[in-house]
Write a protein that holds these residues in place. Structure first.
Motif, PDB file in Angstrom:
ATOM      1  N   GLY A  14       0.808  -1.200   0.000  1.00 31.10           N
ATOM      2  CA  GLY A  14       0.000   0.000   0.000  1.00 31.10           C
ATOM      3  C   GLY A  14       0.844   1.253   0.000  1.00 31.10           C
ATOM      4  N   CYS A  15       0.215   2.353   0.326  1.00 36.18           N
ATOM      5  CA  CYS A  15       0.891   3.638   0.267  1.00 36.18           C
ATOM      6  C   CYS A  15       1.979   3.764   1.322  1.00 36.18           C
ATOM      7  CB  CYS A  15      -0.144   4.745   0.440  1.00 36.18           C
ATOM      8  SG  CYS A  15       0.482   6.403   0.130  1.00 36.18           S
ATOM      9  N   PHE A  16       1.730   3.211   2.515  1.00 30.29           N
ATOM     10  CA  PHE A  16       2.639   3.433   3.638  1.00 30.29           C
ATOM     11  C   PHE A  16       3.415   2.197   4.079  1.00 30.29           C
ATOM     12  CE2 PHE A  16      -0.778   6.633   4.265  1.00 30.29           C
ATOM     13  CZ  PHE A  16      -0.008   7.755   3.990  1.00 30.29           C
ATOM     14  N   SER A  17       3.098   1.052   3.529  1.00 27.62           N
ATOM     15  CA  SER A  17       3.843  -0.147   3.918  1.00 27.62           C
ATOM     16  C   SER A  17       3.620  -1.274   2.933  1.00 27.62           C
ATOM     17  CB  SER A  17       3.432  -0.616   5.329  1.00 27.62           C
ATOM     18  OG  SER A  17       2.114  -1.140   5.312  1.00 27.62           O
ATOM     19  N   ALA A  18       4.562  -2.224   2.965  1.00 27.22           N
ATOM     20  CA  ALA A  18       4.387  -3.521   2.322  1.00 27.22           C
ATOM     21  C   ALA A  18       4.359  -4.524   3.459  1.00 27.22           C
ATOM     22  CB  ALA A  18       5.527  -3.812   1.350  1.00 27.22           C
ATOM     23  N   HIS A  19       3.214  -5.129   3.697  1.00 28.92           N
ATOM     24  CA  HIS A  19       2.998  -5.935   4.896  1.00 28.92           C
ATOM     25  C   HIS A  19       2.714  -7.379   4.501  1.00 28.92           C
ATOM     26  CE1 HIS A  19       0.826  -6.253   9.062  1.00 28.92           C
ATOM     27  NE2 HIS A  19       1.896  -7.004   8.980  1.00 28.92           N
ATOM     28  N   LEU A  20       3.623  -8.256   4.860  1.00 31.07           N
ATOM     29  CA  LEU A  20       3.459  -9.690   4.633  1.00 31.07           C
ATOM     30  C   LEU A  20       2.890 -10.322   5.894  1.00 31.07           C
ATOM     31  CD1 LEU A  20       3.996 -12.360   3.021  1.00 31.07           C
ATOM     32  CD2 LEU A  20       6.246 -12.407   4.148  1.00 31.07           C
ATOM     33  N   VAL A  21       1.733 -10.969   5.755  1.00 27.78           N
ATOM     34  CA  VAL A  21       1.120 -11.705   6.858  1.00 27.78           C
ATOM     35  C   VAL A  21       0.937 -13.147   6.413  1.00 27.78           C
ATOM     36  CG1 VAL A  21      -0.886 -11.927   8.375  1.00 27.78           C
ATOM     37  CG2 VAL A  21      -0.053  -9.659   7.735  1.00 27.78           C
ATOM     38  N   ARG A  37       8.276  -0.197   5.780  1.00 32.05           N
ATOM     39  CA  ARG A  37       7.656   1.111   5.630  1.00 32.05           C
ATOM     40  C   ARG A  37       7.894   1.683   4.232  1.00 32.05           C
ATOM     41  NH1 ARG A  37       3.553   1.900   8.898  1.00 32.05           N
ATOM     42  NH2 ARG A  37       4.065   1.580  11.103  1.00 32.05           N
ATOM     43  N   LEU A  38       6.844   2.287   3.680  1.00 38.44           N
ATOM     44  CA  LEU A  38       6.913   2.976   2.392  1.00 38.44           C
ATOM     45  C   LEU A  38       6.365   4.391   2.567  1.00 38.44           C
ATOM     46  CD1 LEU A  38       5.376   0.162   0.112  1.00 38.44           C
ATOM     47  CD2 LEU A  38       7.804   0.646   0.444  1.00 38.44           C
ATOM     48  N   ARG A  39       6.735   5.266   1.673  1.00 35.13           N
ATOM     49  CA  ARG A  39       6.148   6.600   1.617  1.00 35.13           C
ATOM     50  C   ARG A  39       5.815   6.919   0.163  1.00 35.13           C
ATOM     51  NH1 ARG A  39       5.720  10.061   5.916  1.00 35.13           N
ATOM     52  NH2 ARG A  39       4.224  10.929   4.438  1.00 35.13           N
ATOM     53  N   LEU A  40       4.923   6.117  -0.403  1.00 34.93           N
ATOM     54  CA  LEU A  40       4.568   6.302  -1.803  1.00 34.93           C
ATOM     55  C   LEU A  40       3.752   7.559  -2.024  1.00 34.93           C
ATOM     56  CD1 LEU A  40       3.773   2.631  -2.907  1.00 34.93           C
ATOM     57  CD2 LEU A  40       5.972   3.834  -2.791  1.00 34.93           C
ATOM     58  N   ASP A  41       3.161   8.110  -0.941  1.00 38.72           N
ATOM     59  CA  ASP A  41       2.444   9.379  -1.089  1.00 38.72           C
ATOM     60  C   ASP A  41       3.381  10.497  -1.508  1.00 38.72           C
ATOM     61  OD1 ASP A  41       3.613   9.006   1.496  1.00 38.72           O
ATOM     62  OD2 ASP A  41       2.516  10.754   2.229  1.00 38.72           O
ATOM     63  N   GLN A  64      12.318  -8.095  -0.257  1.00 33.49           N
ATOM     64  CA  GLN A  64      12.529  -8.475   1.136  1.00 33.49           C
ATOM     65  C   GLN A  64      11.425  -9.402   1.627  1.00 33.49           C
ATOM     66  OE1 GLN A  64      15.136  -8.009   3.045  1.00 33.49           O
ATOM     67  NE2 GLN A  64      14.188  -9.074   4.768  1.00 33.49           N
ATOM     68  N   ALA A  65      10.185  -9.096   1.279  1.00 34.26           N
ATOM     69  CA  ALA A  65       9.068  -9.953   1.689  1.00 34.26           C
ATOM     70  C   ALA A  65       9.189 -11.340   1.075  1.00 34.26           C
ATOM     71  CB  ALA A  65       7.745  -9.306   1.285  1.00 34.26           C
ATOM     72  N   ARG A  66       9.623 -11.413  -0.157  1.00 31.28           N
ATOM     73  CA  ARG A  66       9.802 -12.710  -0.817  1.00 31.28           C
ATOM     74  C   ARG A  66      10.865 -13.538  -0.104  1.00 31.28           C
ATOM     75  NH1 ARG A  66      13.095 -14.761  -5.022  1.00 31.28           N
ATOM     76  NH2 ARG A  66      12.037 -16.331  -6.288  1.00 31.28           N
ATOM     77  N   LEU A  67      11.952 -12.910   0.299  1.00 31.38           N
ATOM     78  CA  LEU A  67      13.001 -13.620   1.018  1.00 31.38           C
ATOM     79  C   LEU A  67      12.494 -14.141   2.361  1.00 31.38           C
ATOM     80  CD1 LEU A  67      16.059 -11.277   0.290  1.00 31.38           C
ATOM     81  CD2 LEU A  67      15.600 -13.541  -0.708  1.00 31.38           C
ATOM     82  N   VAL A  68      11.687 -13.323   3.050  1.00 30.69           N
ATOM     83  CA  VAL A  68      11.113 -13.768   4.320  1.00 30.69           C
ATOM     84  C   VAL A  68      10.193 -14.970   4.096  1.00 30.69           C
ATOM     85  CG1 VAL A  68       9.540 -13.123   6.201  1.00 30.69           C
ATOM     86  CG2 VAL A  68      11.284 -11.508   5.422  1.00 30.69           C
ATOM     87  N   ALA A  69       9.363 -14.910   3.052  1.00 34.81           N
ATOM     88  CA  ALA A  69       8.456 -16.019   2.758  1.00 34.81           C
ATOM     89  C   ALA A  69       9.218 -17.297   2.432  1.00 34.81           C
ATOM     90  CB  ALA A  69       7.536 -15.639   1.595  1.00 34.81           C
ATOM     91  N   GLU A  70      10.298 -17.178   1.678  1.00 32.00           N
ATOM     92  CA  GLU A  70      11.110 -18.353   1.358  1.00 32.00           C
ATOM     93  C   GLU A  70      11.755 -18.928   2.611  1.00 32.00           C
ATOM     94  OE1 GLU A  70      13.753 -16.696  -1.524  1.00 32.00           O
ATOM     95  OE2 GLU A  70      12.534 -17.371  -3.230  1.00 32.00           O
ATOM     96  N   ARG A  71      12.274 -18.046   3.454  1.00 28.68           N
ATOM     97  CA  ARG A  71      12.933 -18.498   4.681  1.00 28.68           C
ATOM     98  C   ARG A  71      11.959 -19.233   5.601  1.00 28.68           C
ATOM     99  NH1 ARG A  71      14.505 -13.556   7.513  1.00 28.68           N
ATOM    100  NH2 ARG A  71      12.526 -13.783   8.621  1.00 28.68           N
ATOM    101  N   GLU A  72      10.704 -18.786   5.615  1.00 23.59           N
ATOM    102  CA  GLU A  72       9.707 -19.391   6.491  1.00 23.59           C
ATOM    103  C   GLU A  72       8.968 -20.539   5.814  1.00 23.59           C
ATOM    104  OE1 GLU A  72       9.540 -18.705   9.521  1.00 23.59           O
ATOM    105  OE2 GLU A  72      10.709 -16.856   9.619  1.00 23.59           O
ATOM    106  N   ASP A  73       9.389 -20.920   4.609  1.00 21.35           N
ATOM    107  CA  ASP A  73       8.805 -22.056   3.898  1.00 21.35           C
ATOM    108  C   ASP A  73       7.305 -21.879   3.683  1.00 21.35           C
ATOM    109  OD1 ASP A  73       8.794 -24.506   2.588  1.00 21.35           O
ATOM    110  OD2 ASP A  73       8.478 -25.659   4.418  1.00 21.35           O
ATOM    111  N   VAL A  74       6.928 -20.675   3.225  1.00 16.70           N
ATOM    112  CA  VAL A  74       5.522 -20.393   2.951  1.00 16.70           C
ATOM    113  C   VAL A  74       5.139 -21.034   1.622  1.00 16.70           C
ATOM    114  CG1 VAL A  74       3.805 -18.577   2.652  1.00 16.70           C
ATOM    115  CG2 VAL A  74       5.716 -18.237   4.226  1.00 16.70           C
TER     116      VAL A  74
END
Length: 300
Positions: A14-21, A37-41, A64-74
């Motif tokens: 989104g505008c203010f973050s890329a949040h992987l859940v 955190r992002l500041r796309l605004d 970065q989110a992709r690396l976290v997902a790979e590390r956690e075996d998502v």
């Protein structure tokens, strides 16, 4: 943290973050929560296109989110871009570059689909038999409204009156009220639910207890309180807004427009208060992913 093949995730860009859940069975118990955190605004040109600085922010965050997902075996991740990217004139070029450099292809949802997922999330949050619900979601670019009595909403509406949009190009609140009344009709017998950061922060500003106090604490936003804050926020400089309870520094610039939209929505639908729900479109997507695998984008 050990992963597993049953884990699925949503990457909300989104505008203010890329949040992987990442969850196993339910969004109520995430096993991974990673936010960049992002500041796309600050990275939009006058036409709303994403600048080179913004593209670099998104690429780095998705990588970065992709690396976290790979590390956690998502098992699979659905990368989802909200309206700040969806509506950008150069969105196709941005998505292609993100896929090429970060390894995940961002997907978009129509505003009406965002409303449907938010509605499903709100129904799950409120228990097995919540009764008729009116779900209000104020995003940066758009406002989503969904209403119904069953698993599927009877009304879904997306309007271009988000907090960021009205900060950049103000609109008379009567225009918002008229559009909502025309699209939604009479929903005064529904339970009104606010499903967005805008509603959460406004409720906190008006005196509701903070989210960290736990999920069982009922939080509401009253129209009478909101009407007191609309002119105060409009008259206050951004740096002062950022010092208020519930108003985060990165959202301070658009919180006055968010309050104006919230007041227009609540007036239009005829509700003096809304319940605050911490779940929205992201949790609706996670619920769908845990039930079916055909929406996923495999982590390669």
């Amino acid at each position: 943290m050990s992963g597993g093949p049953d884990q699925v995730g949503v990457l909300d860009v989104g505008c203010f973050s890329a949040h992987l859940v990442v969850v196993r069975d339910t969004p109520a118990h995430p096993v991974v929560s990673h936010k960049t955190r992002l500041r796309l605004d600050r990275c939009l040109d006058p036409d709303g296109a994403l600048t080179r600085e913004g593209v670099e922010q998104v690429v780095a965050a998705v990588r970065q989110a992709r690396l976290v997902a790979e590390r956690e075996d998502v098992r699979a991740v659905l990368p989802w871009a909200t309206s700040v990217l969806r509506d950008a004139p150069n969105a196709p070029e941005v998505f292609a570059e993100v896929e090429d450099r970060a390894g995940l292809r961002l997907r978009v949802l129509a505003g009406e689909d965002e409303a449907r997922f938010a509605y499903d999330a709100a129904r799950h949050w409120h228990g097995p038999d919540p009764g008729p619900l009116l779900v209000l979601d104020i995003g940066g670019g758009t406002v989503e409204v969904a209403a119904g009595s069953g698993p599927e909403p009877d009304v879904v509406v997306s309007l271009p009156y988000g907090a960021r949009s009205l900060t950049r190009r103000p609109v008379d609140p009567e225009v918002v009220r008229s559009a909502v009344v025309a699209a939604v009709g009479d929903v005064r017998d529904h339970r009104a639910v606010g499903c967005s950061k805008v509603f959460q922060q406004l409720a906190r500003l008006a005196g509701a207890r903070p989210q960290r106090d736990g999920p069982c604490v009922r939080r509401t936003l009253h129209l009478s309180d909101l009407r007191l804050w609309v002119p105060r926020l409009a008259a206050m400089p951004e740096r002062k807004r950022a010092q208020l309870p519930g108003i985060s520094r990165h959202r301070a610039g658009q919180c006055a427009a968010g309050a104006l939209v919230a007041e227009a929505l609540m007036t239009a639908v005829g509700h003096e208060e809304v319940d605050i729900c911490p779940w929205s479109t992201r949790e609706g997507l996670l619920l769908a992913l845990t039930k079916a695998g055909d929406m996923t984008c495999q982590v390669a």
